[in-house]
Structure formats: structure tokens, C-alpha cells
Write an enzyme that holds these catalytic residues in place. Structure first.
Site, PDB file in Angstrom:
ATOM      1  N   SER A 128      -2.075   7.570  -8.831  1.00  0.00           N
ATOM      2  CA  SER A 128      -2.491   6.189  -8.566  1.00  0.00           C
ATOM      3  C   SER A 128      -2.593   5.934  -7.075  1.00  0.00           C
ATOM      4  O   SER A 128      -1.918   6.563  -6.269  1.00  0.00           O
ATOM      5  CB  SER A 128      -1.524   5.193  -9.188  1.00  0.00           C
ATOM      6  OG  SER A 128      -1.913   3.872  -8.828  1.00  0.00           O
ATOM      7  N   HIS A 129      -3.465   4.996  -6.733  1.00  0.00           N
ATOM      8  CA  HIS A 129      -3.603   4.539  -5.359  1.00  0.00           C
ATOM      9  C   HIS A 129      -2.325   3.787  -4.947  1.00  0.00           C
ATOM     10  O   HIS A 129      -2.006   3.653  -3.788  1.00  0.00           O
ATOM     11  CB  HIS A 129      -4.814   3.599  -5.305  1.00  0.00           C
ATOM     12  CG  HIS A 129      -5.443   3.464  -3.964  1.00  0.00           C
ATOM     13  ND1 HIS A 129      -6.084   4.500  -3.333  1.00  0.00           N
ATOM     14  CD2 HIS A 129      -5.546   2.397  -3.122  1.00  0.00           C
ATOM     15  CE1 HIS A 129      -6.554   4.074  -2.167  1.00  0.00           C
ATOM     16  NE2 HIS A 129      -6.235   2.805  -2.008  1.00  0.00           N
ATOM     17  N   SER A 130      -1.606   3.283  -5.948  1.00  0.00           N
ATOM     18  CA  SER A 130      -0.401   2.492  -5.677  1.00  0.00           C
ATOM     19  C   SER A 130       0.859   3.262  -6.061  1.00  0.00           C
ATOM     20  O   SER A 130       0.990   3.727  -7.197  1.00  0.00           O
ATOM     21  CB  SER A 130      -0.477   1.189  -6.489  1.00  0.00           C
ATOM     22  OG  SER A 130       0.816   0.720  -6.785  1.00  0.00           O
ATOM     23  N   GLY A 176      -2.822   4.282  -1.279  1.00  0.00           N
ATOM     24  CA  GLY A 176      -3.610   5.462  -0.922  1.00  0.00           C
ATOM     25  C   GLY A 176      -3.137   6.657  -1.734  1.00  0.00           C
ATOM     26  O   GLY A 176      -2.449   6.499  -2.743  1.00  0.00           O
ATOM     27  N   SER A 179     -10.393   7.409  -5.108  1.00  0.00           N
ATOM     28  CA  SER A 179      -9.714   8.356  -4.221  1.00  0.00           C
ATOM     29  C   SER A 179      -8.799   9.310  -4.991  1.00  0.00           C
ATOM     30  O   SER A 179      -8.659  10.474  -4.627  1.00  0.00           O
ATOM     31  CB  SER A 179      -8.926   7.610  -3.154  1.00  0.00           C
ATOM     32  OG  SER A 179      -8.007   6.727  -3.754  1.00  0.00           O
TER      33      SER A 179
END
Lengths: 129, 211
Positions: free
Chosen positions: A8-10, A43, A71
């Protein structure tokens, strides 16, 4: 034994979703999650994704990877490129939360890699109402 | 011309300097159509690359590009991490263990990098991404180098073309990445990835004579 790799991005989503999946499983399955940058911001650390994937490949029969936004999927695809497209790793084209829960349950029931991926991807057309 | 390890170190230093100087600008471009972290991310990645270069001191052009690629993968954080990481890793593979790179090797490496980012992100020219700069510039380089010209001879044209293609992303509607969620509202903004790609090619040219 299969592994599930949650991306995950988080960092909070990664941590929380791993917890949700662990609560759902009954059998032998490894669940790992990578989220956020080294500093813990939004990120993804693509090098850590590569290292974690290698570790899971070495310690299980196959790995199902699930990610949320762009991403994370690029980080997963990059890792597969660098590892020469290993046959026992699949990225599931599925919504992250529901896909990871379904994949975890399916993997803990002892289903083979392709079946776990298929079940996770079927979540895309799941009706909630 | 032959490009040695010093050339590639100079290139990385110049690229890092552009990313540092334009950190706010890139972030502003990204804030308009993305998540507003491209400048900060690329600057952090470039600084991590410089740190790894000074701590591991790689000797060949291929080792230098590999070191930078891994640093970008680990430190950039956004989609640009895997994309720029792929560029440097692909170039490293194309260079192999050569001590010096000629223009043909360089063109081949850049073409491999382009194929790498297209394979990863599945973007085509016109999608408002870094590919809008990369594809025309790499094709121009390849064609000219095949016809016997060298990078120093065509530098001005390369930089002008990269700048023109970067600006040409302004009227486009984004079809890839976070900006695509905005639909038509992405029109009228310059793509941040195309912008950092312009700095990449400008740095490649400026490293020839030093900045």
C-alpha cells in the site's frame, strides 16, 4: 504453503489490512505487508518490496501480491522484472482490501496459487448491495 | 566520443542539482494533477543516490548506474521510484562491465531504458507521462548516432527537443497514473514526470563539458 504480500501507498493501510487478513485465516499462510516510504510517509519503498518478495519466495511455495494505487503495482512489477518473472509469484488484479482478505482465506484453505489469484480477482465484480 | 565513469558521475551530480534546484517547481506541477510529491521524492532519491555513490565508490559506468538505480528504488517513494529505478537498472545491464561507453552503447542503453519504462507503466506517447519526452528523444538520438553523429554534436537539438516535448504535455489529458483520475481537469498542466525527464536529458548533455 503460500504467502500473501500486501502493498500500500499508506503504511497504516498496509499494517491494518495485514491485521484484518491474519484474523480471517485458519490454516498455514504467511501474510506480509509493505507500505509507505522509509521515513513512514505515504509512498512505497520499491527496494524493500523486492527484498520482501525474495524472502517470501524462499520460504513458501508461491506468493500472491496485491497493491492499491499505481506506485505499488509498479514496484511489484519492477521486482518481478528484476527477479526474471518467477513462475511462483503472481500479482492479483484485484481491489486491495477485499482481494487480500479473499486471497488470505483461500490460501489458508490450501488452494493452489492460480486458484487463489482467480478468487481474489473475482472480487472485482462482487456486488455489495 | 567515449563516456567513462567520471562522465556518468558528473551526469548524476548535474541531474541531482537540477532536481534540488527545481524541487518546489516539480512539486507544484505534481500538486496540480497528482499527489504533490514528485519534487520532494526525486530530490530525496537523488541525494540517496549521491550518498550511495560516495559510500560504495563504484568503478565502472554500469556499476554507477546500478548503484543509482537501487538508491532510487529504495528512496523515491512514488511511482517515479520504480520508473527511474528501471531506467538506471536497464542502462546498467546494457553497459555491462565496459570501462568506457561509446555513442552506440549509450543509444542502445537509453533505448533499453525506454522499453523498460513502457513495459512497466504501459504508457504510450500522448498519455501525458515521461514517455512523451523519452520516446521522441531516444528515437532522435538513436537515428542520429546510427548515422554517425555523436551526442556532443547534437546536444543542443536533444535539449531543445526534450523541452518541446515536455511543454507539449500541457494540452494533453492524462491517461496514466494519478493524474488520469482527474480526467479533463488534467488538461492545461505540464506533466511533472515529463519535466524531470527533460532534466535527465539536459544533464546527460551538460555532463559532456561540465556544467
Amino acid at each position: 504453503m503460500l504467502s500473501i504480500l500486501i502493498l500500500s501507498h499508506s503504511p497504516d493501510i498496509a499494517r491494518g489490512l495485514k491485521e484484518m487478513c491474519l484474523q480471517m485465516i485458519s490454516g498455514d499462510v504467511t501474510i506480509e505487508a509493505v507500505g509507505g516510504t522509509k521515513e513512514g510517509n505515504l509512498g512505497i519503498d520499491a527496494e524493500l518490496v523486492l527484498n520482501k518478495l525474495q524472502e517470501l519466495m524462499a520460504n513458501s511455495d508461491g506468493v500472491v501480491v496485491l497493491g492499491d494505487i499505481g506506485s505499488t503495482i509498479l514496484a511489484a512489477k519492477n521486482a518481478l522484472n528484476m527477479l526474471g518473472f518467477p513462475a511462483n509469484v503472481c500479482i492479483a488484479d484485484a481491489p486491495l482490501v477485499e482481494g487480500a482478505v479473499v486471497a488470505s482465506v483461500e490460501a489458508s484453505l490450501g488452494s493452489p496459487l492460480q486458484e487463489v489469484v482467480k478468487k481474489a480477482e473475482e472480487v472485482k465484480s462482487l456486488n455489495k448491495l | 566520443m567515449m563516456y567513462d565513469a567520471n562522465y556518468f558521475r558528473r551526469f548524476i551530480e548535474i541531474f541531482a542539482k537540477y532536481l534540488e534546484e527545481n524541487k518546489e517547481y516539480l512539486t507544484r506541477l505534481d500538486a496540480a494533477i497528482g499527489d504533490g510529491d514528485h519534487g520532494i521524492n526525486m530530490d530525496r532519491g537523488a541525494k540517496a543516490a549521491l550518498d550511495r555513490l560516495s559510500s560504495t565508490n563504484p568503478k565502472t559506468p554500469g556499476e554507477i548506474m546500478r548503484t543509482v538505480g537501487m538508491a532510487l528504488l529504495s528512496s523515491v517513494g512514488g511511482a517515479a521510484g520504480p520508473l527511474y529505478g528501471t531506467i538506471f537498472m536497464r542502462m546498467s545491464l546494457a553497459f555491462g562491465n565496459r570501462d568506457k561507453i561509446d555513442d552506440k552503447n549509450l543509444a542502445t542503453a537509453l533505448e533499453q531504458a525506454l522499453l523498460g519504462i513502457k513495459g512497466l507503466g504501459k504508457a504510450e506517447v500522448g498519455d501525458k507521462t515521461m514517455v512523451d519526452v523519452w520516446e521522441p528523444v531516444v528515437n532522435f538520438l538513436k537515428e542520429n548516432i546510427e548515422n554517425g553523429r555523436t551526442l556532443p554534436e547534437i546536444c543542443e537539438e536533444v535539449v531543445a527537443l526534450a523541452e518541446e516535448r515536455m511543454k507539449a504535455t500541457i494540452p494533453l489529458q492524462a491517461r496514466k497514473g494519478r493524474a488520469s483520475y482527474l480526467g479533463e481537469r488534467s488538461i492545461g498542466h505540464q506533466d511533472p514526470g515529463a519535466t524531470s525527464s527533460y532534466y535527465f536529458f539536459r544533464s546527460l548533455c551538460e555532463a559532456i563539458g561540465g556544467r
